[in-house]
Design an enzyme around this catalytic site. Structure first.
Site, mmCIF file in Angstrom:
data_model
loop_
_atom_site.group_PDB
_atom_site.id
_atom_site.type_symbol
_atom_site.label_atom_id
_atom_site.label_comp_id
_atom_site.label_asym_id
_atom_site.label_seq_id
_atom_site.Cartn_x
_atom_site.Cartn_y
_atom_site.Cartn_z
ATOM 1 N N SER A 20 55.050 -0.933 9.248
ATOM 2 C CA SER A 20 54.642 -0.900 10.165
ATOM 3 C C SER A 20 52.717 -1.747 9.094
ATOM 4 O O SER A 20 52.327 -1.780 8.414
ATOM 5 C CB SER A 20 53.861 1.040 11.220
ATOM 6 N N TYR A 60 50.707 9.159 9.337
ATOM 7 C CA TYR A 60 51.690 7.598 9.083
ATOM 8 C C TYR A 60 51.877 6.426 8.700
ATOM 9 O O TYR A 60 52.545 6.575 8.185
ATOM 10 C CB TYR A 60 51.496 7.477 10.906
HETATM 11 N N1 NAD Z 1 56.128 -0.274 18.876
HETATM 12 C C1 NAD Z 1 54.782 0.077 18.021
HETATM 13 O O1 NAD Z 1 54.322 -0.932 18.031
HETATM 14 C C2 NAD Z 1 55.618 0.052 16.288
HETATM 15 C C3 NAD Z 1 54.231 -0.671 15.384
HETATM 16 C C4 NAD Z 1 54.630 -0.592 13.581
HETATM 17 C C5 NAD Z 1 56.317 -0.371 13.407
HETATM 18 N N2 NAD Z 1 56.969 0.581 14.504
HETATM 19 C C6 NAD Z 1 57.650 1.039 13.987
HETATM 20 O O2 NAD Z 1 59.115 0.867 14.083
HETATM 21 C C7 NAD Z 1 60.340 1.484 13.930
HETATM 22 C C8 NAD Z 1 60.907 1.109 15.752
HETATM 23 O O3 NAD Z 1 59.765 2.200 16.403
HETATM 24 P P1 NAD Z 1 59.719 1.595 18.441
HETATM 25 O O4 NAD Z 1 58.666 1.019 18.523
HETATM 26 O O5 NAD Z 1 60.876 0.710 18.451
HETATM 27 O O6 NAD Z 1 59.612 3.168 18.901
HETATM 28 P P2 NAD Z 1 60.811 3.472 20.356
HETATM 29 O O7 NAD Z 1 60.719 5.537 19.826
HETATM 30 O O8 NAD Z 1 60.736 3.084 21.379
HETATM 31 O O9 NAD Z 1 62.243 4.109 19.252
HETATM 32 C C9 NAD Z 1 62.425 4.660 18.034
HETATM 33 C C10 NAD Z 1 63.778 5.279 18.172
HETATM 34 O O10 NAD Z 1 63.820 6.495 16.916
HETATM 35 C C11 NAD Z 1 64.779 6.972 16.785
HETATM 36 N N3 NAD Z 1 64.285 8.568 16.332
HETATM 37 C C12 NAD Z 1 63.156 9.267 16.035
HETATM 38 N N4 NAD Z 1 63.589 9.741 15.536
HETATM 39 C C13 NAD Z 1 64.787 9.962 15.091
HETATM 40 C C14 NAD Z 1 65.968 11.263 13.880
HETATM 41 N N5 NAD Z 1 64.760 11.894 13.340
HETATM 42 N N6 NAD Z 1 66.726 10.413 13.855
HETATM 43 C C15 NAD Z 1 67.296 8.971 14.113
HETATM 44 N N7 NAD Z 1 66.629 8.174 14.906
HETATM 45 C C16 NAD Z 1 65.887 8.602 15.768
HETATM 46 C C17 NAD Z 1 64.403 7.724 18.804
HETATM 47 O O11 NAD Z 1 65.045 8.616 19.452
HETATM 48 C C18 NAD Z 1 63.827 5.803 19.122
HETATM 49 O O12 NAD Z 1 65.230 5.941 20.261
HETATM 50 C C19 NAD Z 1 59.378 2.581 14.081
HETATM 51 O O13 NAD Z 1 60.163 3.234 12.571
HETATM 52 C C20 NAD Z 1 58.558 2.460 14.063
HETATM 53 O O14 NAD Z 1 57.387 3.273 13.330
HETATM 54 C C21 NAD Z 1 56.576 0.242 15.762
#
Ligand code: NAD
Length: 267
Positions: A136, A149
């Site tokens: 991130s 985080y």
């Molecule tokens: N959205 C943002 O702004 C952002 C920014 C930086 C990093 N990220 C990272 O991107 C990645 C994806 O996140 P996103 O934004 O698509 O979020 P999201 O919540 O839309 O998707 C995350 C997915 O991970 C799954 N998940 C959660 N816990 C889990 C577990 N224990 N085992 C298996 N699956 C699990 C959820 O069910 C969900 O489908 C994450 O690692 C997040 O930290 C997101």
């Protein structure tokens, strides 16, 4: 691409968009999530693709190793692993519970570390492997109320950068990339845990306002970064801005974050 790609957290957001983007490039897909409904929706949207779905909780170390074996048996090879599943927590260090802290570390750090290690022998065996770990912008700078985080995402960056260097030094056929998204419009804030005194509704509204990039755009940038074998894949203009501030100011970025947080988080 015509490769076998594994994507964790494929039931929503960036993971779902990555599944679509990889399918469009002809990848065969092993998609997993802890949320079966979201995962089924992703699969339903991939009409023509060669795809299998798996229930996987990435906080379960043994389940990840079993998953790696199952995917290898089902597909016969594994070329790309994207350790994407993740969760968020907004809580101060004083207020955060040990349970919530552990929840974040188990999924966001250990899920990625075990995911990398479990698949590595299969990626090496493929002769053409790639590990992609999702950190991130909060793996680049520290921010109030994101300590857990931050800890997980900084750890993902350190682990992933070390892995990349090891693969090169050992002359293994495995590329390694670390992804640093800025704000992406996904479900992450809705699914986040919050500290007792946090105003969850206001924080979620704030996130929606600040998240600049769609998951589809994020996936396109990540796939491009993979094809170019970038070591650090920055996703979104905010990620580039944060990287630039980090480079220019070093540790002196912190007063800027304090000023921003005083106005937006500590009102
Ligand atoms: N959205 C943002 O702004 C952002 C920014 C930086 C990093 N990220 C990272 O991107 C990645 C994806 O996140 P996103 O934004 O698509 O979020 P999201 O919540 O839309 O998707 C995350 C997915 O991970 C799954 N998940 C959660 N816990 C889990 C577990 N224990 N085992 C298996 N699956 C699990 C959820 O069910 C969900 O489908 C994450 O690692 C997040 O930290 C997101």
């Amino acid at each position: 691409m015509n490769k076998v790609a594994v994507v964790t957290g494929a039931g929503s957001g960036i993971g779902r968009a990555l599944a679509k983007a990889l399918a469009a490039r002809g990848c065969r897909l092993a998609l997993s999530d802890v949320n079966g409904i979201g995962l089924a929706e992703t699969v339903a949207g991939l009409k023509e693709a060669d795809v299998r779905s798996y229930h996987l909780d990435v906080s379960d170390r043994d389940a990840i190793y079993a998953h790696a074996e199952a995917v290898a048996a089902d597909f016969g090879q594994i070329n790309l692993v994207i350790n994407n599943a993740g969760v968020a927590l907004s809580a101060s260090i004083r207020e955060m519970t040990d349970e919530d802290f552990k929840w974040v570390m188990d999924i966001d750090f250990w899920g990625v570390a075990h995911g990398s290690r479990a698949f590595l022998p299969h990626l090496i065996a493929s002769g053409d492997g790639h590990v992609v770990n999702v950190s991130s912008v909060f793996g680049l700078i520290g921010v109030p109320k994101q300590s857990a985080y931050n800890a997980a995402k900084f750890a993902v960056r350190g682990f992933t950068e070390a892995l990349r260097q090891e693969m090169k030094l050992e002359e293994q056929p495995v590329a390694v990339s670390c992804v640093h998204p800025g704000g992406i419009r996904t479900n992450i804030a809705n699914a986040a845990r919050m500290g007792r005194s946090e105003n969850a509704a206001a924080q979620r509204k704030g996130f929606d306002k600040m998240a600049m990039t769609t998951p589809e755009k994020a996936a396109a940038i990540i796939v491009k970064g993979i094809l170019k074998d970038e070591s650090r894949i920055l996703v979104g203009p905010d990620a580039w801005g944060i990287e630039a501030i980090n480079r220019l100011l070093g540790a002196a970025y912190q007063p800027l974050v304090e000023r921003f947080s005083r106005k937006n988080l500590y009102r």
